[in-house]
Design an enzyme around this catalytic site. Sequence first.
Site, PDB file in Angstrom:
ATOM      1  N   ASP A  28       0.864  -1.167   0.000  1.00  0.00           N
ATOM      2  CA  ASP A  28       0.000   0.000   0.000  1.00  0.00           C
ATOM      3  C   ASP A  28       0.911   1.231   0.000  1.00  0.00           C
ATOM      4  OD1 ASP A  28      -2.346   1.686   0.544  1.00  0.00           O
ATOM      5  OD2 ASP A  28      -1.534   1.825   2.580  1.00  0.00           O
TER       6      ASP A  28
ATOM      7  N   ASP B 290      -0.187   5.054   0.883  1.00  0.00           N
ATOM      8  CA  ASP B 290      -0.422   6.103   1.861  1.00  0.00           C
ATOM      9  C   ASP B 290      -0.185   5.619   3.286  1.00  0.00           C
ATOM     10  OD1 ASP B 290      -1.103   7.563  -0.325  1.00  0.00           O
ATOM     11  OD2 ASP B 290      -3.258   7.627   0.098  1.00  0.00           O
TER      12      ASP B 290
END
Length: 295
Positions: free
Chosen positions: A46, A48
Amino acid sequence: MTRAERPRRLNLQQRSALAGEAAAAAAEVETALSQPADPTAGAFFDVDNTVMQGASIFHLARGLYRRKFFTTRDILGAAWKQAYFRVIGVEDPEHVAEARNSALSFIAGQHVSELESLVEEIFDEGMAHRIWPGTRALAQMHLDEGQRVWLVTAAPIEIASIIARRLGLTGALGTVAEHENGVYTGRLVGDLLHGPAKAEAVRALAEREGLDLDRCSAYSDSSNDLPMLSLVGDPCAINPDSRLRSYAKAHGWRIRDYRTGRKAARAGLVAAAVAGAASGAVAAGAGIRGHYRHS
């Protein structure tokens, strides 16, 4: 679940599956010019608050704002529409549809090349120094072992791909906005690459690339990514939210936290996420729209 709710839920599931398949199809794998040393294992990160401190779209929006591509009112309006979807994680079909339509109203008719050139500039000036060194080291560890590494994010594929290239990774999976002849049509391919759609993207990519998911790793900060994390044999929580931390502890998953002053950091990250909670297409599209409106 009522009869009226069933078609809406099914439709959301279908869009998630389509978004995942589209992201997998758009993933950049051409950087792997030779057969990797360990071709059946890979890693999925991922972006963020996992690879990068804060939300990538917030940093992009700030870069666009500094270039006077849109007003404060534009970004606050977009953030309000996205806040509970991105921060609280409530996935009501009607709200998701509203967010999607809002994003598409901004980018329809704009040029893909315009967005890509802006992301290149803004990454160098406002994102590169926000990469978490610890997470970057984990990604490099997989590369050094001859494995391929992909980013998996709800941000637009244009943003995700540039971050992946800058970090020397294999490629990226991101939200895919449909475009024809280099111009956005105003439609997404499926839905935002969020939650279950990320797992669909990873599953589709693994099938295409011959990966054994039991030998793969996945990394995220958010409990929204539990579908993706649960798909692989080696899940790891990076800078996790409270729900993911609890789940990871209960299931014996690895946990890595690269933040200092965790409570203060968490408060700051949530505030940043709210301020920049608009989806990638919303913020980037708002910037491009503002540029064309004032040019």
